[in-house]
Design a protein around this motif. Structure first.
Motif, mmCIF file in Angstrom:
data_model
loop_
_atom_site.group_PDB
_atom_site.id
_atom_site.type_symbol
_atom_site.label_atom_id
_atom_site.label_comp_id
_atom_site.label_asym_id
_atom_site.label_seq_id
_atom_site.Cartn_x
_atom_site.Cartn_y
_atom_site.Cartn_z
ATOM 1 N N UNK A 111 89.544 50.441 104.554
ATOM 2 C CA UNK A 111 90.933 50.567 104.100
ATOM 3 C C UNK A 111 91.416 52.005 104.048
ATOM 4 N N UNK A 112 90.562 52.948 104.427
ATOM 5 C CA UNK A 112 90.964 54.354 104.450
ATOM 6 C C UNK A 112 91.067 54.977 103.072
ATOM 7 N N UNK A 113 90.245 54.522 102.145
ATOM 8 C CA UNK A 113 90.250 55.050 100.778
ATOM 9 C C UNK A 113 89.014 55.924 100.589
ATOM 10 N N UNK A 114 89.235 57.188 100.261
ATOM 11 C CA UNK A 114 88.119 58.109 100.027
ATOM 12 C C UNK A 114 87.579 57.910 98.609
ATOM 13 N N UNK A 115 86.295 57.639 98.525
ATOM 14 C CA UNK A 115 85.615 57.512 97.235
ATOM 15 C C UNK A 115 85.047 58.858 96.818
ATOM 16 N N UNK A 116 85.096 59.149 95.534
ATOM 17 C CA UNK A 116 84.415 60.315 94.992
ATOM 18 C C UNK A 116 83.177 59.885 94.221
ATOM 19 N N UNK A 117 83.296 58.757 93.492
ATOM 20 C CA UNK A 117 82.132 58.221 92.790
ATOM 21 C C UNK A 117 82.357 56.735 92.495
ATOM 22 N N UNK A 118 81.258 56.024 92.494
ATOM 23 C CA UNK A 118 81.271 54.596 92.148
ATOM 24 C C UNK A 118 80.053 54.339 91.280
ATOM 25 N N UNK A 119 80.282 53.762 90.126
ATOM 26 C CA UNK A 119 79.175 53.382 89.253
ATOM 27 C C UNK A 119 79.418 51.971 88.767
ATOM 28 N N UNK A 120 78.386 51.144 88.895
ATOM 29 C CA UNK A 120 78.440 49.779 88.381
ATOM 30 C C UNK A 120 77.429 49.666 87.253
ATOM 31 N N UNK A 121 77.901 49.324 86.073
ATOM 32 C CA UNK A 121 77.023 49.034 84.944
ATOM 33 C C UNK A 121 76.875 47.527 84.893
ATOM 34 N N UNK A 122 75.653 47.047 85.101
ATOM 35 C CA UNK A 122 75.382 45.617 85.180
ATOM 36 C C UNK A 122 74.497 45.235 83.999
ATOM 37 N N UNK A 123 74.912 44.213 83.264
ATOM 38 C CA UNK A 123 74.121 43.757 82.120
ATOM 39 C C UNK A 123 74.152 42.236 82.067
ATOM 40 N N UNK A 124 73.166 41.684 81.388
ATOM 41 C CA UNK A 124 73.079 40.235 81.275
ATOM 42 C C UNK A 124 72.508 39.860 79.925
ATOM 43 N N UNK A 125 72.940 38.733 79.434
ATOM 44 C CA UNK A 125 72.444 38.186 78.180
ATOM 45 C C UNK A 125 71.415 37.106 78.487
ATOM 46 N N UNK A 126 70.344 37.076 77.689
ATOM 47 C CA UNK A 126 69.286 36.086 77.883
ATOM 48 C C UNK A 126 68.636 35.806 76.535
ATOM 49 N N UNK A 127 68.405 34.522 76.255
ATOM 50 C CA UNK A 127 67.707 34.104 75.052
ATOM 51 C C UNK A 127 66.290 33.717 75.457
ATOM 52 N N UNK A 128 65.287 34.453 74.999
ATOM 53 C CA UNK A 128 63.909 34.223 75.412
ATOM 54 C C UNK A 128 63.289 32.943 74.861
ATOM 55 N N UNK A 129 63.993 32.248 73.973
ATOM 56 C CA UNK A 129 63.490 30.956 73.514
ATOM 57 C C UNK A 129 63.293 30.009 74.692
ATOM 58 N N UNK A 130 64.097 30.158 75.739
ATOM 59 C CA UNK A 130 63.992 29.286 76.901
ATOM 60 C C UNK A 130 62.718 29.513 77.685
ATOM 61 N N UNK A 131 62.491 30.743 78.161
ATOM 62 C CA UNK A 131 61.316 30.986 79.012
ATOM 63 C C UNK A 131 60.012 30.913 78.244
ATOM 64 N N UNK A 132 60.065 31.081 76.935
ATOM 65 C CA UNK A 132 58.841 30.965 76.130
ATOM 66 C C UNK A 132 58.560 29.524 75.710
ATOM 67 N N UNK A 133 59.458 28.610 76.069
ATOM 68 C CA UNK A 133 59.253 27.209 75.723
ATOM 69 C C UNK A 133 59.469 26.893 74.254
ATOM 70 N N UNK A 134 60.091 27.789 73.524
ATOM 71 C CA UNK A 134 60.302 27.588 72.087
ATOM 72 C C UNK A 134 61.459 26.638 71.795
ATOM 73 N N UNK A 135 62.408 26.529 72.735
ATOM 74 C CA UNK A 135 63.552 25.640 72.539
ATOM 75 C C UNK A 135 63.939 25.064 73.894
ATOM 76 N N UNK A 136 63.684 23.782 74.119
ATOM 77 C CA UNK A 136 63.972 23.183 75.422
ATOM 78 C C UNK A 136 65.461 23.121 75.752
ATOM 79 N N UNK A 137 66.321 23.348 74.785
ATOM 80 C CA UNK A 137 67.758 23.327 75.035
ATOM 81 C C UNK A 137 68.313 24.686 75.449
ATOM 82 N N UNK A 138 67.478 25.707 75.428
ATOM 83 C CA UNK A 138 67.926 27.047 75.806
ATOM 84 C C UNK A 138 67.571 27.283 77.265
ATOM 85 N N UNK A 139 68.529 27.744 78.008
ATOM 86 C CA UNK A 139 68.362 28.035 79.424
ATOM 87 C C UNK A 139 67.310 29.130 79.627
ATOM 88 N N UNK A 140 66.541 29.034 80.715
ATOM 89 C CA UNK A 140 65.534 30.058 81.020
ATOM 90 C C UNK A 140 66.161 31.358 81.514
#
Length: 184
Positions: A107-136
């Protein structure tokens, strides 16, 4: 009148040329990406990425890439690498950021800087098998861009929107993908 040349380091002509070649020979657009992951010890594994299939034949990267995967010491591991879920965040941020650069170049746009901050939420009860209703996996993923460019806020928002629309990793995370696991 002086015309400035935009250089974000993306060869748009080559990308568009590949797109045209795919239209003439659609079978060369079928790619197979792969990695080989070997267990080291405990929760530590090492991945290698060296080759892929595309353009109708086997391809090789210019070098073999190696990645360590582990869990932090807080999980009674040795912290020899980032966690598998952190690699997912790295992949998403990398794919979206590459898209922003390519689209800005087109598109002919000059960039000077690009930063993406990526984060995610996760409840470890799922992968540890502590709560079968919690997503892994993740319950929520957020990407926040900070982009400095010779563009209006609307143009920058357009870059991000188009990158999101064309991102393979965004698609993988937001649409169901068939995954088959076998034992040889």
């Amino acid at each position: 009148m002086t015309t400035s040349v935009v250089d974000n380091g993306v060869n748009v002509e080559a990308l568009l040329g590949a797109r045209d070649a795919f239209a003439d020979a659609p079978q060369i657009a079928r790619f197979q990406w792969r990695s080989q992951v070997s267990w080291a010890h405990g929760t530590h594994s090492r991945a290698e990425v060296e080759s892929f299939h595309g353009f109708g034949e086997e391809q090789r990267h210019h070098t073999s890439f190696h990645f360590d995967i582990d869990h932090p010491t807080q999980f009674a591991a040795l912290d020899n690498g980032i966690t598998p879920v952190e690699y997912v965040l790295v992949a998403l941020g990398g794919c979206l950021t590459a898209g922003v650069a390519a689209i800005a170049q087109q598109r002919g746009i000059q960039l000077r800087s690009v930063q993406a901050d990526v984060s995610a939420e996760m409840d470890l009860h799922g992968i540890l098998g502590a709560d079968p209703d919690v997503r892994n996996g993740f319950s929520d993923v957020r990407v926040q861009f900070r982009i400095d460019a010779d563009a209006t806020p609307a143009e920058i928002a357009g870059l991000v929107a188009q990158s999101q629309k064309r991102s393979a990793v965004y698609d993988i995370l937001t649409n169901p993908t068939a995954v088959t696991v076998t034992v040889a």
